[in-house]
Design a protein around this motif. Sequence first.
Motif, PDB file in Angstrom:
ATOM      1  N   ASN A 108       0.838  -1.209   0.000  1.00  0.00           N
ATOM      2  CA  ASN A 108       0.000   0.000   0.000  1.00  0.00           C
ATOM      3  C   ASN A 108       0.870   1.256   0.000  1.00  0.00           C
ATOM      4  OD1 ASN A 108       0.494   0.856   2.838  1.00  0.00           O
ATOM      5  ND2 ASN A 108      -0.548  -1.054   3.297  1.00  0.00           N
ATOM      6  N   GLY A 109       0.228   2.402  -0.115  1.00  0.00           N
ATOM      7  CA  GLY A 109       0.953   3.662  -0.257  1.00  0.00           C
ATOM      8  C   GLY A 109       1.630   4.125   1.025  1.00  0.00           C
ATOM      9  N   THR A 110       1.109   3.697   2.164  1.00  0.00           N
ATOM     10  CA  THR A 110       1.716   4.077   3.437  1.00  0.00           C
ATOM     11  C   THR A 110       3.016   3.305   3.644  1.00  0.00           C
ATOM     12  OG1 THR A 110      -0.495   4.498   4.279  1.00  0.00           O
ATOM     13  CG2 THR A 110       1.255   4.294   5.913  1.00  0.00           C
ATOM     14  N   THR A 143      -2.074  17.612   3.877  1.00  0.00           N
ATOM     15  CA  THR A 143      -2.004  16.330   3.184  1.00  0.00           C
ATOM     16  C   THR A 143      -2.823  15.320   3.953  1.00  0.00           C
ATOM     17  OG1 THR A 143      -0.507  14.571   2.435  1.00  0.00           O
ATOM     18  CG2 THR A 143       0.124  15.716   4.443  1.00  0.00           C
ATOM     19  N   ASP A 179       5.863  12.369  -1.559  1.00  0.00           N
ATOM     20  CA  ASP A 179       4.629  11.611  -1.479  1.00  0.00           C
ATOM     21  C   ASP A 179       3.856  12.008  -2.742  1.00  0.00           C
ATOM     22  OD1 ASP A 179       2.098  10.614  -1.110  1.00  0.00           O
ATOM     23  OD2 ASP A 179       2.015  11.063   1.028  1.00  0.00           O
ATOM     24  N   ALA A 220       1.345  10.332  -4.076  1.00  0.00           N
ATOM     25  CA  ALA A 220       0.110   9.531  -4.101  1.00  0.00           C
ATOM     26  C   ALA A 220      -0.941  10.095  -5.058  1.00  0.00           C
ATOM     27  CB  ALA A 220      -0.468   9.418  -2.693  1.00  0.00           C
ATOM     28  N   HIS A 221      -0.876  11.433  -5.300  1.00  0.00           N
ATOM     29  CA  HIS A 221      -1.881  12.057  -6.187  1.00  0.00           C
ATOM     30  C   HIS A 221      -1.358  12.253  -7.607  1.00  0.00           C
ATOM     31  CE1 HIS A 221      -3.568  14.229  -2.361  1.00  0.00           C
ATOM     32  NE2 HIS A 221      -3.617  12.923  -2.280  1.00  0.00           N
ATOM     33  N   SER A 259       0.217   5.744  -4.235  1.00  0.00           N
ATOM     34  CA  SER A 259      -0.803   4.908  -3.600  1.00  0.00           C
ATOM     35  C   SER A 259      -1.743   4.396  -4.675  1.00  0.00           C
ATOM     36  CB  SER A 259      -1.608   5.721  -2.592  1.00  0.00           C
ATOM     37  OG  SER A 259      -2.804   5.017  -2.275  1.00  0.00           O
ATOM     38  N   LYS A 279      -8.049   5.923  -5.561  1.00  0.00           N
ATOM     39  CA  LYS A 279      -7.124   6.692  -6.384  1.00  0.00           C
ATOM     40  C   LYS A 279      -7.422   6.479  -7.876  1.00  0.00           C
ATOM     41  CE  LYS A 279      -4.443   8.021  -2.862  1.00  0.00           C
ATOM     42  NZ  LYS A 279      -5.068   8.095  -1.512  1.00  0.00           N
ATOM     43  N   GLY A 317      -2.739  -0.975  -2.578  1.00  0.00           N
ATOM     44  CA  GLY A 317      -1.443  -1.146  -3.223  1.00  0.00           C
ATOM     45  C   GLY A 317      -0.690   0.153  -3.278  1.00  0.00           C
TER      46      GLY A 317
HETATM   47  C1  PLP Z   1      -3.898   7.851  -0.236  1.00  0.00           C
HETATM   48  C2  PLP Z   1      -2.730   8.579   0.297  1.00  0.00           C
HETATM   49  C3  PLP Z   1      -1.729   7.937   1.065  1.00  0.00           C
HETATM   50  C4  PLP Z   1      -1.885   6.548   1.612  1.00  0.00           C
HETATM   51  O1  PLP Z   1      -1.942   5.551   0.703  1.00  0.00           O
HETATM   52  P1  PLP Z   1      -2.586   4.139   1.084  1.00  0.00           P
HETATM   53  O2  PLP Z   1      -2.370   3.341  -0.161  1.00  0.00           O
HETATM   54  O3  PLP Z   1      -4.025   4.356   1.404  1.00  0.00           O
HETATM   55  O4  PLP Z   1      -1.819   3.581   2.255  1.00  0.00           O
HETATM   56  C5  PLP Z   1      -0.606   8.665   1.417  1.00  0.00           C
HETATM   57  N1  PLP Z   1      -0.467   9.962   1.086  1.00  0.00           N
HETATM   58  C6  PLP Z   1      -1.410  10.620   0.390  1.00  0.00           C
HETATM   59  C7  PLP Z   1      -1.177  12.052   0.047  1.00  0.00           C
HETATM   60  C8  PLP Z   1      -2.582   9.966  -0.002  1.00  0.00           C
HETATM   61  O5  PLP Z   1      -3.536  10.633  -0.651  1.00  0.00           O
END
Ligand code: PLP
Length: 365
Positions: free
Chosen positions: A56-58, A87, A159, A161-162, A183, A188, A195
Amino acid sequence: MIPVTKPYLPSREKLDKYIDGIYERQWLTNNGPLVQELTKRLEEYLGVENLLLVSNGTLALQIAYRALGINEPVNGKPAEAITTPFTFVATSSSLKWEGIEPVFADIDPDTWCLAPKNIEAAITPQTRAIVPVHVFGNACEVEAIDEIASEHNLKVIYDAAHAFGVNYKSKSLLKWGDAATLSFHATKVFHTIEGGAIVFKRKEDLEKAKKLISFGISGPEMIQELGINAKFNEFQAAMGLCVLDEININMSKRRVVKEHYLEKLNRSFAFQTRNNNLTDNYAYAPILFDSNDQLTLIVDALNEHNIIPRRYFYPSLDSLKLLFCADYGLPTSNDIAERILCLPIYDNVPPRVLAQITNIILKKM
Ligand SMILES: *Cc1c(COP(=O)(O)O)cnc(C)c1O
């Protein structure tokens, strides 16, 4: 109900074919063929190298910190990482979880990303890293951050994720930093149910991370370092391969939604100032109101019609004293957090609903 977003569900037929293959091979996890295929296809699609899929993203953030050695103490005290309070909580909590102290610096009022001048002011002898966020897929000031990092010998982990599929000056935004993390959560724009991934600048960091996500095991009967389990599995990869096939259709449908909001609302409300040299993945549709009161009024009116936008990101993380023992009260981040709303965006928001949303908002202003 019209939620802020809906997970993208790809062709069921295609997914079933991949799952038939998994049943035939009986290879479910531990770097199976679909994980390898998705890794290759993502590297091609994104135009990057050294991509590692993780659960996952974390954990992507946590593994990136460890692979780059940011969690190691400085002079016997916890290392610090300068990061943004505007964030999702995981950006900061992942630092804290790894024993790294998040130090918040304020954001830019227009781009909503970490402002380089505030990063510089927050550097101490304990600082090991900068952890900025390309918030809502907008590019941070990557050149300036790069310069600060090399001047002060700091690592940079974005990070991102976006920022799936976002290009800056015609190449992937994920190429910036020592690492950029993604993420692939169901909400997403590209997802694998749960993931994530890390894109490393250097191959040796990728190789280190590959061991970290699999218990620190480096070969049969060989355990050489402390690791964890952050492996990606074949079912996640099957979903990812199907979603990736349809990503451009998905984004172009979301584009229509975002452009509707911009066209109807940009004379009355503020939007994020995005870099000129940047593409959009249409992951989010944030809008900035004049005040928290105006926002509340509009949320109530939308909720009455069963339309559920969300306050991303609220509250500003520097106000979470129980979590981060911080007492910063950073003015810009707190101000934006009070006034921001993410409107519904996904591939099939009906045009009738889009018109309804903007009408309700304009009537209440
Ligand atoms: C969604 C998100 C995460 C976490 O990702 P996960 O896959 O849900 O663990 C981290 N940082 C940002 C900015 C996010 O939007």
